[in-house]
Design a protein around this motif. Sequence first.
Motif, PDB file in Angstrom:
ATOM      1  N   LEU A  81     -10.545   9.375 -10.879  1.00 19.27           N
ATOM      2  CA  LEU A  81     -10.949   9.906  -9.623  1.00 19.27           C
ATOM      3  C   LEU A  81     -12.458  10.019  -9.761  1.00 19.27           C
ATOM      4  O   LEU A  81     -13.157   9.534  -8.605  1.00 19.27           O
ATOM      5  N   VAL A  82     -13.122  10.310 -10.810  1.00 15.81           N
ATOM      6  CA  VAL A  82     -14.650  10.115 -10.901  1.00 15.81           C
ATOM      7  C   VAL A  82     -15.134   8.846 -10.709  1.00 15.81           C
ATOM      8  O   VAL A  82     -16.145   8.735  -9.962  1.00 15.81           O
ATOM      9  N   LEU A  83     -14.467   7.873 -11.101  1.00 11.60           N
ATOM     10  CA  LEU A  83     -15.099   6.294 -11.039  1.00 11.60           C
ATOM     11  C   LEU A  83     -14.771   6.138  -9.559  1.00 11.60           C
ATOM     12  O   LEU A  83     -15.791   5.533  -8.816  1.00 11.60           O
ATOM     13  N   HIS A  84     -13.815   6.370  -8.695  1.00  7.93           N
ATOM     14  CA  HIS A  84     -13.521   5.907  -7.493  1.00  7.93           C
ATOM     15  C   HIS A  84     -14.395   6.665  -6.594  1.00  7.93           C
ATOM     16  O   HIS A  84     -15.150   6.239  -5.641  1.00  7.93           O
ATOM     17  N   LEU A  85     -14.672   8.240  -6.743  1.00 11.56           N
ATOM     18  CA  LEU A  85     -15.745   8.895  -6.073  1.00 11.56           C
ATOM     19  C   LEU A  85     -17.241   8.357  -6.067  1.00 11.56           C
ATOM     20  O   LEU A  85     -17.952   8.259  -5.152  1.00 11.56           O
ATOM     21  N   GLU A  86     -17.458   8.004  -7.314  1.00 10.12           N
ATOM     22  CA  GLU A  86     -18.842   7.542  -7.624  1.00 10.12           C
ATOM     23  C   GLU A  86     -19.160   6.476  -6.688  1.00 10.12           C
ATOM     24  O   GLU A  86     -20.299   6.216  -6.218  1.00 10.12           O
ATOM     25  N   ALA A  87     -18.319   5.431  -6.866  1.00  7.73           N
ATOM     26  CA  ALA A  87     -18.463   3.963  -6.151  1.00  7.73           C
ATOM     27  C   ALA A  87     -18.473   4.276  -4.745  1.00  7.73           C
ATOM     28  O   ALA A  87     -19.596   3.898  -4.011  1.00  7.73           O
ATOM     29  N   SER A  88     -17.765   5.243  -4.220  1.00  5.14           N
ATOM     30  CA  SER A  88     -17.677   5.322  -2.563  1.00  5.14           C
ATOM     31  C   SER A  88     -18.913   6.062  -2.262  1.00  5.14           C
ATOM     32  O   SER A  88     -19.343   5.998  -1.339  1.00  5.14           O
ATOM     33  N   LEU A  89     -19.043   7.314  -2.880  1.00  6.83           N
ATOM     34  CA  LEU A  89     -20.148   7.970  -2.492  1.00  6.83           C
ATOM     35  C   LEU A  89     -21.521   7.287  -2.568  1.00  6.83           C
ATOM     36  O   LEU A  89     -22.377   7.316  -1.883  1.00  6.83           O
ATOM     37  N   MET A  90     -21.906   6.443  -3.600  1.00  6.27           N
ATOM     38  CA  MET A  90     -23.038   5.541  -3.584  1.00  6.27           C
ATOM     39  C   MET A  90     -23.055   4.708  -2.518  1.00  6.27           C
ATOM     40  O   MET A  90     -24.084   4.786  -1.876  1.00  6.27           O
ATOM     41  N   ARG A  91     -22.078   4.082  -2.029  1.00  7.59           N
ATOM     42  CA  ARG A  91     -22.126   3.168  -1.075  1.00  7.59           C
ATOM     43  C   ARG A  91     -22.216   3.928   0.537  1.00  7.59           C
ATOM     44  O   ARG A  91     -22.842   3.591   1.246  1.00  7.59           O
ATOM     45  N   LEU A  92     -21.440   5.232   0.364  1.00  9.60           N
ATOM     46  CA  LEU A  92     -21.479   5.854   1.666  1.00  9.60           C
ATOM     47  C   LEU A  92     -22.914   6.454   1.959  1.00  9.60           C
ATOM     48  O   LEU A  92     -23.625   6.287   2.819  1.00  9.60           O
ATOM     49  N   GLU A 148     -23.950  -5.102  -1.777  1.00  5.95           N
ATOM     50  CA  GLU A 148     -24.624  -5.510  -0.570  1.00  5.95           C
ATOM     51  C   GLU A 148     -24.279  -5.723   0.617  1.00  5.95           C
ATOM     52  O   GLU A 148     -24.572  -5.155   1.574  1.00  5.95           O
ATOM     53  N   SER A 149     -22.917  -6.333   0.758  1.00  7.41           N
ATOM     54  CA  SER A 149     -22.260  -6.518   1.843  1.00  7.41           C
ATOM     55  C   SER A 149     -21.462  -5.390   2.148  1.00  7.41           C
ATOM     56  O   SER A 149     -21.685  -5.018   3.469  1.00  7.41           O
ATOM     57  N   LYS A 150     -21.081  -4.499   1.344  1.00  6.90           N
ATOM     58  CA  LYS A 150     -20.483  -3.157   1.899  1.00  6.90           C
ATOM     59  C   LYS A 150     -21.674  -2.224   2.402  1.00  6.90           C
ATOM     60  O   LYS A 150     -21.158  -1.606   3.380  1.00  6.90           O
ATOM     61  N   VAL A 151     -22.622  -1.945   1.755  1.00  8.56           N
ATOM     62  CA  VAL A 151     -23.706  -1.216   2.067  1.00  8.56           C
ATOM     63  C   VAL A 151     -24.239  -1.598   3.552  1.00  8.56           C
ATOM     64  O   VAL A 151     -24.292  -0.771   4.555  1.00  8.56           O
TER      65      VAL A 151
END
Length: 277
Positions: A81-92, A148-151
């Motif tokens: 959960l921490v790994l998924h949230l870190e990646a998503s929150l950074m992009r968001l 970069e493409s996601k952001v």
Amino acid sequence: MPDLDTPTTVQTPSAAAVKPVPYRGGGFAPRPSRLVAPIFFVLLFSLWEAGSRFGWISPIVLPAPSEAFQAFMDLVNSGQLVLHLEASLMRLALGWVGGTVLGLAVGLAAGLFTLARGGIVPFVAAFFPIPKIALLPVFIIWFGIGEESKVATILFGTFFPTVIAVYGGVDNVDRGLIRMGQSFNLGWWSIVRKIILPGALPALLSGFRISASIAIILLVAAEMIGAEYGIGAYILLAGNLMAMDQLVAGVAILSLLGLSVSWLIGRAEKIFLRWRA
């Protein structure tokens, strides 16, 4: 026949007989009710759990809330959960903040300067209706399959609603207040800072709510293409494995993320819009 010279007495109702008109503006001054939402969700999940337990709802179609909660706890205990949230929150954060800052600058320019408005408004009208997720392949070609493409997808998607909200808020500020500021010999920057920006702030914060919701939608769509970690990647993997409990848990995480963002913007409204009370 009554005497025309005699003054007539007008019969007025007594003070006790006059009924006051009830105040009907309660809808314009809503009172917070903290019990309605918890009661509603408790009833909803109770009916959902009961329907799954008694076989009214097929677990293949929709698992019970208890099963989805167990999948969520497995995700927490495994550390994923921490790994998924870190990646998503950074992009968001990168995409939404970047799109919001650019949208604020462009929207203010369109609202304050005639020449900028003439170019920006047609540009926004032409590009805003385009589904931003349809441009993800273009961004992948430009920036690669990485972050970069996601952001860029999130940034591009939040830019346009922010521009529209800022431009509309600035354009709808009461002209009488601006003329009053001019009559007191306020400078251009003072009028913008003390009259236009506070008057446009409710529209700006409402635009932030909309752009944040769009950013979460685009985040999930972008993470379903070439992402190892992220809530969208987790939901895509669960769907491919037909693991409905994990899929529902991922959707619940997105819902909690949206509620958190909405709560933060609500707190900002209470702080910055206290003058409306």
